[in-house]
Each structure stands twice: as structure tokens, then as C-alpha cells.
Enzyme design. Sequence first.
Site, PDB file in Angstrom:
ATOM      1  N   SER A  70     -11.037  12.641  28.137  1.00 52.59           N
ATOM      2  CA  SER A  70     -11.218  12.513  29.587  1.00 52.59           C
ATOM      3  C   SER A  70     -12.692  12.359  29.950  1.00 52.59           C
ATOM      4  CB  SER A  70     -10.664  13.742  30.301  1.00 52.59           C
ATOM      5  OG  SER A  70      -9.320  13.967  29.947  1.00 52.59           O
TER       6      SER A  70
HETATM    7  N1  SAH Z   1      -8.173  17.161  26.774  1.00 50.56           N
HETATM    8  C1  SAH Z   1      -8.137  15.998  25.911  1.00 50.56           C
HETATM    9  C2  SAH Z   1      -7.454  14.866  26.621  1.00 50.56           C
HETATM   10  C3  SAH Z   1      -6.641  14.067  25.672  1.00 50.56           C
HETATM   11  S1  SAH Z   1      -5.541  12.903  26.444  1.00 50.56           S
HETATM   12  C4  SAH Z   1      -9.539  15.656  25.464  1.00 50.56           C
HETATM   13  O1  SAH Z   1     -10.476  16.157  26.086  1.00 50.56           O
HETATM   14  O2  SAH Z   1      -9.711  14.920  24.500  1.00 50.56           O
HETATM   15  C5  SAH Z   1      -4.043  13.854  26.561  1.00 50.56           C
HETATM   16  C6  SAH Z   1      -3.474  14.383  25.271  1.00 50.56           C
HETATM   17  O3  SAH Z   1      -2.205  14.937  25.576  1.00 50.56           O
HETATM   18  C7  SAH Z   1      -3.234  13.337  24.187  1.00 50.56           C
HETATM   19  O4  SAH Z   1      -3.874  13.744  23.006  1.00 50.56           O
HETATM   20  C8  SAH Z   1      -1.717  13.346  24.019  1.00 50.56           C
HETATM   21  O5  SAH Z   1      -1.292  13.097  22.697  1.00 50.56           O
HETATM   22  C9  SAH Z   1      -1.363  14.733  24.473  1.00 50.56           C
HETATM   23  N2  SAH Z   1       0.037  14.924  24.886  1.00 50.56           N
HETATM   24  C10 SAH Z   1       0.825  14.115  25.640  1.00 50.56           C
HETATM   25  N3  SAH Z   1       2.060  14.649  25.794  1.00 50.56           N
HETATM   26  C11 SAH Z   1       2.044  15.845  25.145  1.00 50.56           C
HETATM   27  C12 SAH Z   1       3.018  16.864  24.919  1.00 50.56           C
HETATM   28  N4  SAH Z   1       4.257  16.799  25.418  1.00 50.56           N
HETATM   29  N5  SAH Z   1       2.664  17.942  24.185  1.00 50.56           N
HETATM   30  C13 SAH Z   1       1.418  18.044  23.663  1.00 50.56           C
HETATM   31  N6  SAH Z   1       0.448  17.125  23.837  1.00 50.56           N
HETATM   32  C14 SAH Z   1       0.755  16.022  24.555  1.00 50.56           C
END
Ligand code: SAH
Length: 221
Positions: A70
Site C-alpha cells: 500500500s
Molecule cells: N499490508 C500489505 C498490503 C498487501 S495487499 C502490505 O503492506 O504489503 C493485500 C494482501 O491481502 C495481499 O497480500 C493479499 O494476498 C492478501 N489477502 C487477500 N485476501 C486475503 C484473505 N482472505 N486472507 C488473507 N490475506 C488475504
Amino acid sequence: MHSLELRGIGMTSQRTRDRLARRLARAGIDDPRVLEAMAAEPRHLFLDEALAHRAYEDTALPIGHGQTLSQPWMVARMSELVVREAPRRVLEIGTGSGYQTLILARLVPEVWSVERIAALHRRAAERLRRLAAHPVHLRLADGGHGWPEAAPFDVILLTACASELPEALLEQLTEGGVLIAPLEDGDGQQWLTRVQRQGQGYEYQRLERVRFVPLLEGVIR
Ligand code: SAH
């Protein structure tokens, strides 16, 4: 080796991160603990080498598997919403790169975080082992089920967008606990939303428009 190279072009310098923190402050982030954490933690170590030079721009960046780290402003804003609740235990859904998790570890005593993509989970675990202020609890799982054995949580933070909140997550909040998540409305618009558990009910508060990757089901090994 790697970090020496980066240091060579000034990317790891404190000044670069201080500049990011000042930019976040101008953009409305006013919690000093959040600004301090963002100025201290090395976002460039959460990106592939080829993208690391862009780590302190205020922009979202790809981390592979169709996912993104993000934008710093978004991480700061969500962290601000979390610390405002003065939580003891926080559950994050969507570890991704682990950068938001790292910031949370500086601000909150107990951090639990779930990721559904094995490769991201492993890489984040390795980074966080080296960098986190204290050990964080990580799990490879579908975060839609929360983390029942560790519940309840004072705050649950989603870093992926749901159209409907999984009931299991709401049930894992403490009384008065708060869930912060991007939620999609009927028109496909995403809104950062604060949901507070109050007795048998939940109070929803819509904050600002945001853009996140979707919350998906199942685990990818
Ligand atoms: N906070 C992270 C943002 C990553 S984007 C950072 O700073 O890098 C969102 C993440 O949520 C992705 O890695 C995706 O794989 C994960 N995600 C999506 N659906 C999910 C679920 N049901 N359970 C766990 N993770 C999930």
C-alpha cells in the site's frame, strides 16, 4: 551486500525517510507515533531490488502475485486509526509484504497477521523476524476466518477490500472493539470503513474513498 548497495545511492538514509514523514504530516497524518514509526522503518527492504529506489515515494508498488504494498499515506492513515483505539491486540488480514505489520509492531504490543499466499507469507515472515520491534504472530490461512484461537482482538485491520464483511471477523472483536477495512459499496466504490462492536450490534462509519486489492478466499500454496 544488498543494503550496502542501496546505502550507496542514499536510499536507506534517514533523510529520505524523514522527508517521507514530513510529506505524510502535510497530507494530514498527525499522530506523532505513526510519523515516527514511518520515519524509522525501512520500507525499501519490503520491495524487490528493482523497485527499492521508489520505496519513499508516496505510491503503492507491486510485490508480486498481483498484490501491492500500500501507498505510505494509506499505511499511515490506517495505523493512525488503529493507535487511536489504544489496542493491546491487533489482527491484520493481508500481511502482504509485511510492511504494515512492521509499523503495527512498533505501535501495538501484540500483532497477529494472516496472509493467504504462501510465497508472500514466507517472505514477510523472514523480514519481520529480522526487523520487527518484537515477535509478531503470522499465519498462512484464509483471513476470512480470522484467528479464532487468538481471539478476541481490540482491533481487526483488513488490508484487502471486501464487499461483505466475514461474520467470523466481526465475532472476533472484543466488546467495543473496532474493525477497520476497505468496503465496497453497491456501485463498486471502495470506502475505508470503521465498524465498532457495541453489545449485540455494530456501528458502521464510512471514512474516505480508497483503492485496495480484493479480499479473496482460500489459500495459495
Ligand atoms: N499490508 C500489505 C498490503 C498487501 S495487499 C502490505 O503492506 O504489503 C493485500 C494482501 O491481502 C495481499 O497480500 C493479499 O494476498 C492478501 N489477502 C487477500 N485476501 C486475503 C484473505 N482472505 N486472507 C488473507 N490475506 C488475504
